[in-house]
Enzyme design. Structure first.
Site, mmCIF file in Angstrom:
data_model
loop_
_atom_site.group_PDB
_atom_site.id
_atom_site.type_symbol
_atom_site.label_atom_id
_atom_site.label_comp_id
_atom_site.label_asym_id
_atom_site.label_seq_id
_atom_site.Cartn_x
_atom_site.Cartn_y
_atom_site.Cartn_z
ATOM 1 N N CYS A 1 4.584 77.120 0.863
ATOM 2 C CA CYS A 1 3.871 77.635 2.021
ATOM 3 C C CYS A 1 4.316 76.916 3.298
ATOM 4 O O CYS A 1 4.591 77.544 4.323
ATOM 5 C CB CYS A 1 2.362 77.469 1.823
ATOM 6 N N CYS A 2 4.419 75.604 3.226
ATOM 7 C CA CYS A 2 4.885 74.826 4.378
ATOM 8 C C CYS A 2 6.325 75.181 4.734
ATOM 9 O O CYS A 2 6.686 75.242 5.914
ATOM 10 C CB CYS A 2 4.778 73.333 4.079
ATOM 11 N N CYS B 1 4.955 67.986 5.074
ATOM 12 C CA CYS B 1 5.188 69.422 4.944
ATOM 13 C C CYS B 1 6.635 69.747 4.629
ATOM 14 O O CYS B 1 6.954 70.861 4.225
ATOM 15 C CB CYS B 1 4.772 70.132 6.221
ATOM 16 N N CYS C 1 -2.876 72.972 9.588
ATOM 17 C CA CYS C 1 -3.452 74.285 9.327
ATOM 18 C C CYS C 1 -4.921 74.140 8.914
ATOM 19 O O CYS C 1 -5.301 73.160 8.270
ATOM 20 C CB CYS C 1 -2.668 74.995 8.234
ATOM 21 N N CYS D 1 -5.930 73.375 5.259
ATOM 22 C CA CYS D 1 -5.337 72.151 4.708
ATOM 23 C C CYS D 1 -5.766 70.895 5.471
ATOM 24 O O CYS D 1 -5.167 69.832 5.315
ATOM 25 C CB CYS D 1 -3.813 72.253 4.721
#
Length: 237
Positions: free
Chosen positions: A118-119, A230, A202, A205
């Protein structure tokens, strides 16, 4: 690149190293800002230096699509205060769609691998586009922030991003120094800091922390400390 690096650059203060960077690289140096406390300090210094030199500050940010509303608010407040442009980079919508369709909206909670994916899609790849054509970039990293950052230098060669220069003006700053500067210079900052947040990324997170917790404890709190990056600042071999 034919850049003359001062031998004593590691003892330069923040303003001096930013001044050096702007004079050496001009508009080929950019500040990657998440609008953290550290980053708004650097913006303040960068604007002052650029005004003296007579060039426009190059400031950009990565909008992952999952940022808190408070982050967008501080971006606009900084724009208004300094009269600067902030270039925004977004992830590729096709990559985001494929990832979410395959793994779900909140895949990052399931494993380190999915969180890193995702990162990678939302942050790392857009950053690579942002750095294209630059010879140097500035970050708000501090050694005190985490075990993954304790050895950073004020000036490094970024082997991840085509060996361009990476400048960390606040590497030796304490958290107190950051907040003292913000207060003394009346700099806009993210309102989440007043709600117990210490490191803001985010929304899904990031959480507030207790006073006894590490400054990065609110980031990916379900993972071990050595995983809490990340991918932007992690060397890959």
């Amino acid at each position: 690149m034919g850049i003359l690096v001062p031998e004593d650059v590691e003892i330069y203060d923040a303003e001096k190293i930013i001044d050096w960077a702007v004079k050496q690289f001009g508009n080929k140096v950019g500040l990657s800002s998440s609008f953290s406390a550290e980053d708004v300090v650097i913006i303040d210094v960068l604007v002052k230096v650029c005004n003296k030199v007579g060039i426009e500050p190059n400031v950009f940010t990565i909008d992952t699509g999952r940022l808190p509303s408070e982050t967008y608010e501080v971006i606009d407040r900084v724009r208004e205060k300094y009269g600067i442009k902030v270039k925004v980079y977004f992830p590729d919508y096709r990559e985001v769609e494929e990832m979410v369709n395959n793994y779900g909206m909140n895949l990052f909670y399931e494993s380190v691998e999915k969180r890193e994916l995702c990162c990678e899609i939302r942050k790392v790849r857009p950053l690579k586009r942002a750095l294209e054509g630059l010879e140097a970039w500035i970050t708000g990293l501090r050694r005190e922030q985490s075990v993954t950052r304790k050895d950073i230098k004020k000036l490094e060669i970024d082997v991840i991003h085509n060996n361009i220069y990476k400048i960390n003006p606040l590497a030796d700053w304490s958290e107190k120094m950051v907040w003292d500067y913000i207060k003394e210079n009346k700099i806009p900052y993210n309102a989440l800091y007043d709600k117990g947040y210490a490191s803001i990324g985010c929304a899904p997170c990031t959480r507030p922390i207790k006073k006894t917790e590490d400054i990065r404890a609110g980031r990916w709190w379900w993972e071990a400390p050595e995983h809490k990056e990340c991918g932007i600042h992690v060397k890959k071999f």
